[in-house]
Design a protein around this motif. Structure first.
Motif, PDB file in Angstrom:
ATOM      1  N   VAL A 161       0.857  -1.190   0.000  1.00 37.14           N
ATOM      2  CA  VAL A 161       0.000   0.000   0.000  1.00 37.14           C
ATOM      3  C   VAL A 161       0.882   1.226   0.000  1.00 37.14           C
ATOM      4  N   ARG A 162       0.555   2.178  -0.880  1.00 32.47           N
ATOM      5  CA  ARG A 162       1.317   3.423  -0.924  1.00 32.47           C
ATOM      6  C   ARG A 162       0.376   4.595  -0.698  1.00 32.47           C
ATOM      7  N   ILE A 163       0.747   5.432   0.253  1.00 33.20           N
ATOM      8  CA  ILE A 163      -0.050   6.640   0.530  1.00 33.20           C
ATOM      9  C   ILE A 163       0.594   7.776  -0.255  1.00 33.20           C
ATOM     10  N   ARG A 164      -0.202   8.450  -1.069  1.00 36.12           N
ATOM     11  CA  ARG A 164       0.392   9.567  -1.809  1.00 36.12           C
ATOM     12  C   ARG A 164       0.190  10.871  -1.046  1.00 36.12           C
ATOM     13  N   PRO A 165       1.074  11.861  -1.283  1.00 31.33           N
ATOM     14  CA  PRO A 165       0.885  13.142  -0.597  1.00 31.33           C
ATOM     15  C   PRO A 165      -0.341  13.865  -1.151  1.00 31.33           C
ATOM     16  N   LEU A 166      -0.853  14.803  -0.386  1.00 28.22           N
ATOM     17  CA  LEU A 166      -1.955  15.616  -0.904  1.00 28.22           C
ATOM     18  C   LEU A 166      -1.433  16.454  -2.065  1.00 28.22           C
ATOM     19  N   LEU A 167      -2.247  16.599  -3.103  1.00 26.45           N
ATOM     20  CA  LEU A 167      -1.869  17.454  -4.230  1.00 26.45           C
ATOM     21  C   LEU A 167      -2.118  18.903  -3.825  1.00 26.45           C
ATOM     22  N   SER A 168      -1.449  19.832  -4.531  1.00 25.82           N
ATOM     23  CA  SER A 168      -1.606  21.253  -4.156  1.00 25.82           C
ATOM     24  C   SER A 168      -3.065  21.686  -4.154  1.00 25.82           C
ATOM     25  N   GLY A 224      -6.472   0.764  -7.430  1.00 27.20           N
ATOM     26  CA  GLY A 224      -6.880   1.843  -6.532  1.00 27.20           C
ATOM     27  C   GLY A 224      -7.862   2.773  -7.219  1.00 27.20           C
ATOM     28  N   GLN A 225      -8.500   3.603  -6.431  1.00 22.07           N
ATOM     29  CA  GLN A 225      -9.492   4.499  -7.006  1.00 22.07           C
ATOM     30  C   GLN A 225      -8.813   5.556  -7.868  1.00 22.07           C
ATOM     31  N   THR A 226      -9.612   6.232  -8.654  1.00 23.58           N
ATOM     32  CA  THR A 226      -9.057   7.236  -9.557  1.00 23.58           C
ATOM     33  C   THR A 226      -8.295   8.315  -8.772  1.00 23.58           C
ATOM     34  N   GLY A 227      -7.128   8.678  -9.277  1.00 24.18           N
ATOM     35  CA  GLY A 227      -6.323   9.714  -8.654  1.00 24.18           C
ATOM     36  C   GLY A 227      -5.491   9.244  -7.476  1.00 24.18           C
ATOM     37  N   SER A 228      -5.484   7.941  -7.212  1.00 24.80           N
ATOM     38  CA  SER A 228      -4.768   7.463  -6.024  1.00 24.80           C
ATOM     39  C   SER A 228      -3.259   7.293  -6.260  1.00 24.80           C
ATOM     40  N   GLY A 229      -2.831   7.299  -7.529  1.00 29.01           N
ATOM     41  CA  GLY A 229      -1.387   7.233  -7.792  1.00 29.01           C
ATOM     42  C   GLY A 229      -0.915   5.991  -8.521  1.00 29.01           C
ATOM     43  N   LYS A 230      -1.834   5.275  -9.171  1.00 32.06           N
ATOM     44  CA  LYS A 230      -1.462   4.051  -9.892  1.00 32.06           C
ATOM     45  C   LYS A 230      -0.501   4.362 -11.034  1.00 32.06           C
ATOM     46  N   THR A 231      -0.875   5.306 -11.876  1.00 33.00           N
ATOM     47  CA  THR A 231      -0.053   5.626 -13.042  1.00 33.00           C
ATOM     48  C   THR A 231       1.308   6.147 -12.602  1.00 33.00           C
ATOM     49  N   TYR A 232       1.304   7.005 -11.592  1.00 34.49           N
ATOM     50  CA  TYR A 232       2.554   7.567 -11.073  1.00 34.49           C
ATOM     51  C   TYR A 232       3.477   6.441 -10.597  1.00 34.49           C
ATOM     52  N   THR A 233       2.929   5.520  -9.826  1.00 36.04           N
ATOM     53  CA  THR A 233       3.751   4.461  -9.242  1.00 36.04           C
ATOM     54  C   THR A 233       4.224   3.457 -10.278  1.00 36.04           C
ATOM     55  N   GLU A 259      -1.555   7.879 -21.925  1.00 35.41           N
ATOM     56  CA  GLU A 259      -1.448   7.716 -20.470  1.00 35.41           C
ATOM     57  C   GLU A 259      -2.617   6.847 -20.056  1.00 35.41           C
ATOM     58  N   ILE A 260      -2.372   5.899 -19.191  1.00 42.10           N
ATOM     59  CA  ILE A 260      -3.438   4.942 -18.926  1.00 42.10           C
ATOM     60  C   ILE A 260      -3.836   4.918 -17.461  1.00 42.10           C
ATOM     61  N   ALA A 261      -5.055   4.458 -17.219  1.00 43.01           N
ATOM     62  CA  ALA A 261      -5.556   4.400 -15.854  1.00 43.01           C
ATOM     63  C   ALA A 261      -5.073   3.138 -15.155  1.00 43.01           C
ATOM     64  N   TYR A 262      -4.882   2.122 -15.902  1.00 46.64           N
ATOM     65  CA  TYR A 262      -4.544   0.842 -15.288  1.00 46.64           C
ATOM     66  C   TYR A 262      -3.677   0.106 -16.290  1.00 46.64           C
TER      67      TYR A 262
HETATM   68  N1  LIG Z   1       3.630   9.260  -4.563  1.00 52.99           N
HETATM   69  C1  LIG Z   1       3.292  10.407  -5.186  1.00 52.99           C
HETATM   70  N2  LIG Z   1       4.030  11.521  -5.003  1.00 52.99           N
HETATM   71  C2  LIG Z   1       3.704  12.667  -5.632  1.00 52.99           C
HETATM   72  N3  LIG Z   1       2.658  12.814  -6.470  1.00 52.99           N
HETATM   73  C3  LIG Z   1       1.892  11.728  -6.698  1.00 52.99           C
HETATM   74  C4  LIG Z   1       2.164  10.473  -6.074  1.00 52.99           C
HETATM   75  N4  LIG Z   1       1.244   9.581  -6.476  1.00 52.99           N
HETATM   76  C5  LIG Z   1       0.444  10.252  -7.318  1.00 52.99           C
HETATM   77  N5  LIG Z   1       0.823  11.533  -7.448  1.00 52.99           N
HETATM   78  C6  LIG Z   1       0.148  12.562  -8.247  1.00 52.99           C
HETATM   79  O1  LIG Z   1      -1.247  12.406  -8.002  1.00 52.99           O
HETATM   80  C7  LIG Z   1      -1.996  12.599  -9.200  1.00 52.99           C
HETATM   81  C8  LIG Z   1      -2.864  11.381  -9.461  1.00 52.99           C
HETATM   82  O2  LIG Z   1      -2.009  10.263  -9.658  1.00 52.99           O
HETATM   83  P1  LIG Z   1      -2.223   9.212 -10.843  1.00 52.99           P
HETATM   84  O3  LIG Z   1      -2.555   9.895 -12.131  1.00 52.99           O
HETATM   85  O4  LIG Z   1      -1.039   8.317 -10.842  1.00 52.99           O
HETATM   86  O5  LIG Z   1      -3.502   8.454 -10.316  1.00 52.99           O
HETATM   87  P2  LIG Z   1      -4.265   7.188 -10.962  1.00 52.99           P
HETATM   88  O6  LIG Z   1      -4.531   6.273  -9.830  1.00 52.99           O
HETATM   89  O7  LIG Z   1      -3.480   6.626 -12.097  1.00 52.99           O
HETATM   90  O8  LIG Z   1      -5.594   7.865 -11.447  1.00 52.99           O
HETATM   91  P3  LIG Z   1      -6.619   7.412 -12.618  1.00 52.99           P
HETATM   92  O9  LIG Z   1      -7.154   6.071 -12.219  1.00 52.99           O
HETATM   93  O10 LIG Z   1      -7.670   8.472 -12.589  1.00 52.99           O
HETATM   94  O11 LIG Z   1      -5.817   7.390 -13.894  1.00 52.99           O
HETATM   95  C9  LIG Z   1      -0.990  12.876 -10.298  1.00 52.99           C
HETATM   96  O12 LIG Z   1      -0.895  14.283 -10.445  1.00 52.99           O
HETATM   97  C10 LIG Z   1       0.311  12.317  -9.751  1.00 52.99           C
HETATM   98  O13 LIG Z   1       1.445  12.998 -10.275  1.00 52.99           O
END
Ligand SMILES: Nc1ncnc2c1ncn2[C@@H]1O[C@H](COP(=O)(O)OP(=O)(O)OP(=O)(O)O)[C@@H](O)[C@H]1O
Length: 213
Positions: free
Chosen positions: A14-21, A88-97, A195-198
């Motif tokens: 499990v990875r907790i992402r920081p709050l976005l601005s 994970g739910q949308t915006g949770s950081g899947k693509t980033y990770t 860019e993909i969601a999953y």
């Molecule tokens: N560990 C992290 N550190 C910094 N920023 C992060 C981190 N994880 C995610 N983010 C930022 O949070 C936002 C959402 O992340 P991301 O696009 O990866 O989510 P997702 O789960 O792929 O969403 P979706 O399912 O909607 O595509 C992005 O702007 C991303 O850069």
């Protein structure tokens, strides 16, 4: 390898992402935290959950890769299958990770799992001349139960299937698999993809042990 590790075929991180601005701006609150020196998180006030790995908001891409993925890459080069997916739910950081978005343009530190794994795989191949490796790549999106070939976007979703082979192993996907020679070939394949969601990356290799004494 830790004792008993071989007996657990699936591990969950499990990875907790920081709050976005924008979330900070809207005064969103963090609702999940790590329990220090454990593999546990607390959701809300007191709901505790335990995982194989937990990563806090300050965790780096390198840390996630080294702890969770590197051991799989080592197993892969020894002939085992490995699958990694982000959930994970949308915006949770899947693509980033997983490192599926803008794969060719992010900084070294920000690179996610896919480019790191590809780089390390080819590094391993270049250091092992006595083994014959064949690497192929599939890049598919799974969205609402449908598959899409991100390397061949015009392929109809109906042409893609996850199948079981005669031994009951799932994972045979009839998507395009291009033979790739090195890291730059993989990058060229990824560039036109969206860019993909999953995402799911399957690296297949065949080992030829005949050359090993
Ligand atoms: N560990 C992290 N550190 C910094 N920023 C992060 C981190 N994880 C995610 N983010 C930022 O949070 C936002 C959402 O992340 P991301 O696009 O990866 O989510 P997702 O789960 O792929 O969403 P979706 O399912 O909607 O595509 C992005 O702007 C991303 O850069």
């Amino acid at each position: 390898m830790e004792s008993g590790m071989e007996e657990i075929p699936v591990k969950v991180a499990v990875r907790i992402r920081p709050l976005l601005s924008k979330e900070v701006l809207h005064n969103h609150q963090v609702c999940v935290r790590l329990v220090p020196n454990t593999q546990q998180i607390i959701i809300g006030k007191d709901r505790v959950f335990t995982f194989d790995f937990v990563f806090g908001k300050n965790s780096t891409q390198e840390e996630v890769y080294t702890v969770c993925i590197k051991p799989l890459l080592v197993s892969l080069t020894e002939g085992y299958n490995a699958t990694v997916f982000a959930y994970g739910q949308t915006g949770s950081g899947k693509t980033y990770t997983i490192g599926g978005g803008h794969i060719a343009s992010v900084s070294e530190d920000e690179k996610g799992i896919i480019p790191r794994a590809i780089q390390e795989l080819f590094q391993h191949i270049s250091e092992n001349h006595d083994i014959d490796f064949h690497v192929k790549v599939s890049y598919i999106e799974v969205y609402k139960e449908e598959l899409r070939d991100l390397l061949e976007l015009e392929t109809s979703v109906k042409e893609l299937h996850i199948r079981e082979d005669e031994k009951g192993n799932t994972g045979r996907i009839s998507a395009l698999k291009s033979g790739v020679l090195d890291f730059s070939c993989v990058l060229k394949l990824f560039l036109p993809s969206l860019e993909i969601a999953y995402s799911l990356l399957i690296l297949e290799k065949k080992l030829n042990f005949q050359n090993i004494n």
